[in-house]
Design a protein around this motif. Structure first.
Motif, PDB file in Angstrom:
ATOM      1  N   UNK A 120     -37.968 -50.951  21.197  1.00  0.00           N
ATOM      2  CA  UNK A 120     -38.634 -52.059  20.537  1.00  0.00           C
ATOM      3  C   UNK A 120     -39.485 -52.788  21.566  1.00  0.00           C
ATOM      4  N   UNK A 121     -40.500 -53.447  21.091  1.00  0.00           N
ATOM      5  CA  UNK A 121     -41.361 -54.229  21.970  1.00  0.00           C
ATOM      6  C   UNK A 121     -41.584 -55.593  21.349  1.00  0.00           C
ATOM      7  N   UNK A 122     -41.359 -56.611  22.132  1.00  0.00           N
ATOM      8  CA  UNK A 122     -41.608 -57.977  21.694  1.00  0.00           C
ATOM      9  C   UNK A 122     -42.942 -58.413  22.284  1.00  0.00           C
ATOM     10  N   UNK A 123     -43.782 -59.031  21.485  1.00  0.00           N
ATOM     11  CA  UNK A 123     -45.070 -59.519  21.957  1.00  0.00           C
ATOM     12  C   UNK A 123     -45.238 -60.977  21.568  1.00  0.00           C
ATOM     13  N   UNK A 131     -51.168 -63.400  26.890  1.00  0.00           N
ATOM     14  CA  UNK A 131     -50.440 -62.408  26.129  1.00  0.00           C
ATOM     15  C   UNK A 131     -49.282 -61.885  26.975  1.00  0.00           C
ATOM     16  N   UNK A 132     -48.090 -61.775  26.393  1.00  0.00           N
ATOM     17  CA  UNK A 132     -46.913 -61.273  27.099  1.00  0.00           C
ATOM     18  C   UNK A 132     -46.235 -60.203  26.257  1.00  0.00           C
ATOM     19  N   UNK A 133     -45.822 -59.125  26.918  1.00  0.00           N
ATOM     20  CA  UNK A 133     -45.067 -58.048  26.276  1.00  0.00           C
ATOM     21  C   UNK A 133     -43.697 -57.955  26.919  1.00  0.00           C
ATOM     22  N   UNK A 134     -42.696 -57.648  26.129  1.00  0.00           N
ATOM     23  CA  UNK A 134     -41.343 -57.474  26.627  1.00  0.00           C
ATOM     24  C   UNK A 134     -40.720 -56.295  25.910  1.00  0.00           C
ATOM     25  N   UNK A 135     -40.184 -55.361  26.678  1.00  0.00           N
ATOM     26  CA  UNK A 135     -39.517 -54.204  26.095  1.00  0.00           C
ATOM     27  C   UNK A 135     -38.095 -54.147  26.631  1.00  0.00           C
ATOM     28  N   UNK A 136     -37.096 -54.499  25.795  1.00  0.00           N
ATOM     29  CA  UNK A 136     -35.722 -54.519  26.282  1.00  0.00           C
ATOM     30  C   UNK A 136     -35.126 -53.136  26.511  1.00  0.00           C
TER      31      UNK A 136
END
Length: 86
Positions: free
Chosen positions: A58-61, A49-54
């Motif tokens: 917003x959060x991309x998962x 599982x990977x999370x990315x918050x630019x």
């Protein structure tokens, strides 16, 4: 200060820095984790599982089910087509 005295002082400083590097390197090696990273190969899948918050609220998962078998794992992450520029 004479030339010989400068060489002696430079040699002493280099020796002290080298000795400190050896002592610190040995200390880091002794405190290194005794366990290998990763997991043992086998049957089934891993859940990755990977999370990315630019930074703009917003959060991309993204979630992957990656195989535990090393050969299948390599095929899973290898690109199916390579863009070869001529």
């Amino acid at each position: 200060m004479s030339f010989e005295m400068g060489i002696l002082l430079t040699s002493i400083v280099a020796f002290i820095i080298g000795a400190a590097a050896i002592v610190l390197g040995d200390k880091r090696r002794r405190n290194a984790p005794t366990q290998n990273r990763g997991s043992n190969p086998g049957q089934g899948h891993h859940l990755m599982h990977a999370n990315y918050s630019p930074g703009n609220d917003t959060t991309e998962s993204r979630t992957w089910h990656a195989p535990r078998d090393p050969q299948s794992y390599a095929k899973f992450f290898a690109p199916s087509k390579m863009d070869r520029k001529k």
